[in-house]
Write a protein that holds these residues in place. Structure first.
Motif, PDB file in Angstrom:
ATOM      1  N   ASN A 105       0.818  -1.216   0.000  1.00 25.00           N
ATOM      2  CA  ASN A 105       0.000   0.000   0.000  1.00 25.00           C
ATOM      3  C   ASN A 105       0.854   1.269   0.000  1.00 25.00           C
ATOM      4  OD1 ASN A 105       1.007   0.213   2.572  1.00 25.00           O
ATOM      5  ND2 ASN A 105      -0.943  -0.062   3.620  1.00 25.00           N
ATOM      6  N   LYS A 106       2.165   1.102  -0.159  1.00 24.57           N
ATOM      7  CA  LYS A 106       3.151   2.186  -0.289  1.00 24.57           C
ATOM      8  C   LYS A 106       3.560   2.815   1.033  1.00 24.57           C
ATOM      9  CE  LYS A 106       3.196   1.553  -4.656  1.00 24.57           C
ATOM     10  NZ  LYS A 106       4.290   0.729  -5.226  1.00 24.57           N
ATOM     11  N   GLN A 107       2.995   2.364   2.144  1.00 23.14           N
ATOM     12  CA  GLN A 107       3.456   2.877   3.422  1.00 23.14           C
ATOM     13  C   GLN A 107       4.881   2.427   3.664  1.00 23.14           C
ATOM     14  OE1 GLN A 107       0.166   1.495   6.045  1.00 23.14           O
ATOM     15  NE2 GLN A 107      -0.047   3.650   6.565  1.00 23.14           N
ATOM     16  N   LEU A 108       5.692   3.364   4.151  1.00 21.55           N
ATOM     17  CA  LEU A 108       7.118   3.119   4.350  1.00 21.55           C
ATOM     18  C   LEU A 108       7.453   3.270   5.830  1.00 21.55           C
ATOM     19  CD1 LEU A 108       9.916   2.738   2.893  1.00 21.55           C
ATOM     20  CD2 LEU A 108      10.053   5.242   2.871  1.00 21.55           C
ATOM     21  N   PHE A 109       8.181   2.297   6.368  1.00 24.91           N
ATOM     22  CA  PHE A 109       8.525   2.324   7.779  1.00 24.91           C
ATOM     23  C   PHE A 109       9.996   1.979   7.978  1.00 24.91           C
ATOM     24  CE2 PHE A 109       4.295   2.700   9.508  1.00 24.91           C
ATOM     25  CZ  PHE A 109       3.476   2.133   8.544  1.00 24.91           C
ATOM     26  N   GLU A 110      10.606   2.638   8.927  1.00 21.45           N
ATOM     27  CA  GLU A 110      11.947   2.248   9.365  1.00 21.45           C
ATOM     28  C   GLU A 110      11.788   1.116  10.360  1.00 21.45           C
ATOM     29  OE1 GLU A 110      14.546   5.462  10.595  1.00 21.45           O
ATOM     30  OE2 GLU A 110      15.417   4.190  12.127  1.00 21.45           O
ATOM     31  N   ILE A 111      12.492   0.009  10.151  1.00 19.89           N
ATOM     32  CA  ILE A 111      12.283  -1.147  11.003  1.00 19.89           C
ATOM     33  C   ILE A 111      13.500  -1.514  11.836  1.00 19.89           C
ATOM     34  CG2 ILE A 111      10.444  -2.146   9.595  1.00 19.89           C
ATOM     35  CD1 ILE A 111      12.602  -4.078   8.476  1.00 19.89           C
ATOM     36  N   ALA A 112      14.669  -1.104  11.426  1.00 24.05           N
ATOM     37  CA  ALA A 112      15.863  -1.459  12.188  1.00 24.05           C
ATOM     38  C   ALA A 112      16.934  -0.410  11.960  1.00 24.05           C
ATOM     39  CB  ALA A 112      16.381  -2.832  11.768  1.00 24.05           C
ATOM     40  N   ARG A 113      17.669  -0.148  13.015  1.00 15.95           N
ATOM     41  CA  ARG A 113      18.726   0.852  12.951  1.00 15.95           C
ATOM     42  C   ARG A 113      19.893   0.354  13.773  1.00 15.95           C
ATOM     43  NH1 ARG A 113      18.328   6.940  12.658  1.00 15.95           N
ATOM     44  NH2 ARG A 113      20.372   7.720  13.319  1.00 15.95           N
ATOM     45  N   LEU A 114      21.092   0.550  13.248  1.00 16.34           N
ATOM     46  CA  LEU A 114      22.315   0.138  13.952  1.00 16.34           C
ATOM     47  C   LEU A 114      23.273   1.325  13.944  1.00 16.34           C
ATOM     48  CD1 LEU A 114      24.284  -1.884  15.210  1.00 16.34           C
ATOM     49  CD2 LEU A 114      24.735  -2.775  12.920  1.00 16.34           C
ATOM     50  N   ASP A 115      23.552   1.840  15.126  1.00 15.88           N
ATOM     51  CA  ASP A 115      24.443   2.985  15.233  1.00 15.88           C
ATOM     52  C   ASP A 115      25.906   2.543  15.208  1.00 15.88           C
ATOM     53  OD1 ASP A 115      22.224   4.601  17.615  1.00 15.88           O
ATOM     54  OD2 ASP A 115      22.255   4.662  15.420  1.00 15.88           O
ATOM     55  N   SER A 116      26.776   3.514  15.046  1.00 14.72           N
ATOM     56  CA  SER A 116      28.196   3.199  14.938  1.00 14.72           C
ATOM     57  C   SER A 116      28.748   2.608  16.230  1.00 14.72           C
ATOM     58  CB  SER A 116      28.983   4.451  14.567  1.00 14.72           C
ATOM     59  OG  SER A 116      28.776   5.479  15.518  1.00 14.72           O
ATOM     60  N   ASP A 117      28.093   2.867  17.354  1.00  7.20           N
ATOM     61  CA  ASP A 117      28.558   2.318  18.632  1.00  7.20           C
ATOM     62  C   ASP A 117      27.942   0.959  18.939  1.00  7.20           C
ATOM     63  OD1 ASP A 117      26.420   4.222  20.967  1.00  7.20           O
ATOM     64  OD2 ASP A 117      25.958   2.924  19.263  1.00  7.20           O
ATOM     65  N   GLY A 118      27.181   0.431  17.998  1.00  6.61           N
ATOM     66  CA  GLY A 118      26.593  -0.885  18.181  1.00  6.61           C
ATOM     67  C   GLY A 118      25.177  -0.884  18.721  1.00  6.61           C
ATOM     68  N   THR A 119      24.664   0.282  19.070  1.00  7.07           N
ATOM     69  CA  THR A 119      23.297   0.364  19.559  1.00  7.07           C
ATOM     70  C   THR A 119      22.309   0.009  18.453  1.00  7.07           C
ATOM     71  OG1 THR A 119      23.900   2.126  21.098  1.00  7.07           O
ATOM     72  CG2 THR A 119      21.570   1.872  20.598  1.00  7.07           C
ATOM     73  N   THR A 120      21.337  -0.804  18.800  1.00  7.38           N
ATOM     74  CA  THR A 120      20.314  -1.184  17.830  1.00  7.38           C
ATOM     75  C   THR A 120      18.929  -0.725  18.305  1.00  7.38           C
ATOM     76  OG1 THR A 120      20.088  -3.359  18.858  1.00  7.38           O
ATOM     77  CG2 THR A 120      21.566  -3.195  16.970  1.00  7.38           C
ATOM     78  N   VAL A 121      18.108  -0.400  17.337  1.00  8.12           N
ATOM     79  CA  VAL A 121      16.717  -0.043  17.600  1.00  8.12           C
ATOM     80  C   VAL A 121      15.859  -0.776  16.579  1.00  8.12           C
ATOM     81  CG1 VAL A 121      15.008   1.794  17.744  1.00  8.12           C
ATOM     82  CG2 VAL A 121      17.380   2.240  18.438  1.00  8.12           C
ATOM     83  N   TYR A 122      14.811  -1.400  17.051  1.00  6.58           N
ATOM     84  CA  TYR A 122      13.919  -2.149  16.172  1.00  6.58           C
ATOM     85  C   TYR A 122      12.472  -1.668  16.322  1.00  6.58           C
ATOM     86  CZ  TYR A 122      17.751  -5.501  15.730  1.00  6.58           C
ATOM     87  OH  TYR A 122      18.969  -6.095  15.483  1.00  6.58           O
ATOM     88  N   ASP A 123      11.774  -1.722  15.212  1.00  7.08           N
ATOM     89  CA  ASP A 123      10.334  -1.502  15.269  1.00  7.08           C
ATOM     90  C   ASP A 123       9.716  -2.663  16.049  1.00  7.08           C
ATOM     91  OD1 ASP A 123       7.904   0.007  13.852  1.00  7.08           O
ATOM     92  OD2 ASP A 123       7.532  -2.156  13.780  1.00  7.08           O
ATOM     93  N   ASP A 124       8.650  -2.372  16.772  1.00  6.06           N
ATOM     94  CA  ASP A 124       8.014  -3.417  17.586  1.00  6.06           C
ATOM     95  C   ASP A 124       7.549  -4.606  16.741  1.00  6.06           C
ATOM     96  OD1 ASP A 124       6.412  -1.201  20.020  1.00  6.06           O
ATOM     97  OD2 ASP A 124       8.429  -2.035  19.908  1.00  6.06           O
ATOM     98  N   ASP A 125       7.201  -4.351  15.490  1.00  8.26           N
ATOM     99  CA  ASP A 125       6.684  -5.428  14.635  1.00  8.26           C
ATOM    100  C   ASP A 125       7.748  -6.467  14.284  1.00  8.26           C
ATOM    101  OD1 ASP A 125       4.385  -3.313  12.730  1.00  8.26           O
ATOM    102  OD2 ASP A 125       4.175  -4.330  14.661  1.00  8.26           O
ATOM    103  N   VAL A 126       9.016  -6.098  14.406  1.00  9.54           N
ATOM    104  CA  VAL A 126      10.078  -7.037  14.020  1.00  9.54           C
ATOM    105  C   VAL A 126      10.998  -7.400  15.180  1.00  9.54           C
ATOM    106  CG1 VAL A 126      10.011  -6.081  11.699  1.00  9.54           C
ATOM    107  CG2 VAL A 126      11.800  -5.329  13.276  1.00  9.54           C
ATOM    108  N   LYS A 127      10.828  -6.736  16.296  1.00 15.37           N
ATOM    109  CA  LYS A 127      11.701  -6.972  17.438  1.00 15.37           C
ATOM    110  C   LYS A 127      11.637  -8.425  17.866  1.00 15.37           C
ATOM    111  CE  LYS A 127      11.626  -3.564  20.201  1.00 15.37           C
ATOM    112  NZ  LYS A 127      11.172  -2.595  21.233  1.00 15.37           N
ATOM    113  N   GLY A 128      12.788  -9.016  18.082  1.00 12.93           N
ATOM    114  CA  GLY A 128      12.853 -10.411  18.475  1.00 12.93           C
ATOM    115  C   GLY A 128      12.874 -11.388  17.309  1.00 12.93           C
ATOM    116  N   ARG A 129      12.600 -10.899  16.117  1.00  9.48           N
ATOM    117  CA  ARG A 129      12.609 -11.772  14.935  1.00  9.48           C
ATOM    118  C   ARG A 129      13.684 -11.361  13.929  1.00  9.48           C
ATOM    119  NH1 ARG A 129       8.390 -11.747  11.558  1.00  9.48           N
ATOM    120  NH2 ARG A 129       7.749  -9.597  12.019  1.00  9.48           N
ATOM    121  N   PHE A 130      13.931 -10.086  13.819  1.00 14.51           N
ATOM    122  CA  PHE A 130      14.909  -9.571  12.857  1.00 14.51           C
ATOM    123  C   PHE A 130      16.153  -9.070  13.599  1.00 14.51           C
ATOM    124  CE2 PHE A 130      11.682  -8.106   9.365  1.00 14.51           C
ATOM    125  CZ  PHE A 130      11.125  -9.384   9.363  1.00 14.51           C
TER     126      PHE A 130
END
Length: 114
Positions: free
Chosen positions: A42-67
């Motif tokens: 449907n063309k909706q765009l979402f950020e789902i995962a991010r990895l910072d240079s210091d190793g910090t990760t952030v995940y969208d709730d929809d993929v957390k624990g799976r991706f």
């Protein structure tokens, strides 16, 4: 010129796994945050995962624990390990370099279906 090329998409059954890759050229990777976004049919765009240079990760709730996002700075590669995929994960996946947020690759299509 910065270029991003994604690969690894395809058809996978629910509950299966897939690993997406992207190679970034024209810039360094180590000092910057990278990530993955996805665009649904449907063309909706979402950020789902991010990895910072210091190793910090952030995940969208929809993929957390799976991706899991990872990177190889020497190879200038970014990866997305997708486990226990679901039909709702069907989308085009884009790799992101957050120093160059306007640069997009062609994306890689992931279809989750039995």
């Amino acid at each position: 010129q910065v270029r991003i090329v994604e690969s690894g998409g395809g058809l996978v059954q629910p509950g299966g796994s897939l690993r997406l890759s992207c190679v970034v050229s024209g810039t360094e990777l180590a000092a910057y945050s990278v990530g993955w976004s996805r665009q649904f049919p449907n063309k909706q765009l979402f950020e789902i995962a991010r990895l910072d240079s210091d190793g910090t990760t952030v995940y969208d709730d929809d993929v957390k624990g799976r991706f899991t996002i990872s990177r190889d700075n020497n190879k200038k590669m970014v990866y997305l390990q997708m486990n226990n995929v679901k039909p709702v994960d069907t989308a085009v996946y884009y790799c992101r370099h957050f120093r160059f947020v306007d640069v997009w690759g062609q994306g890689t299509q992931v279809n989750v279906s039995s």
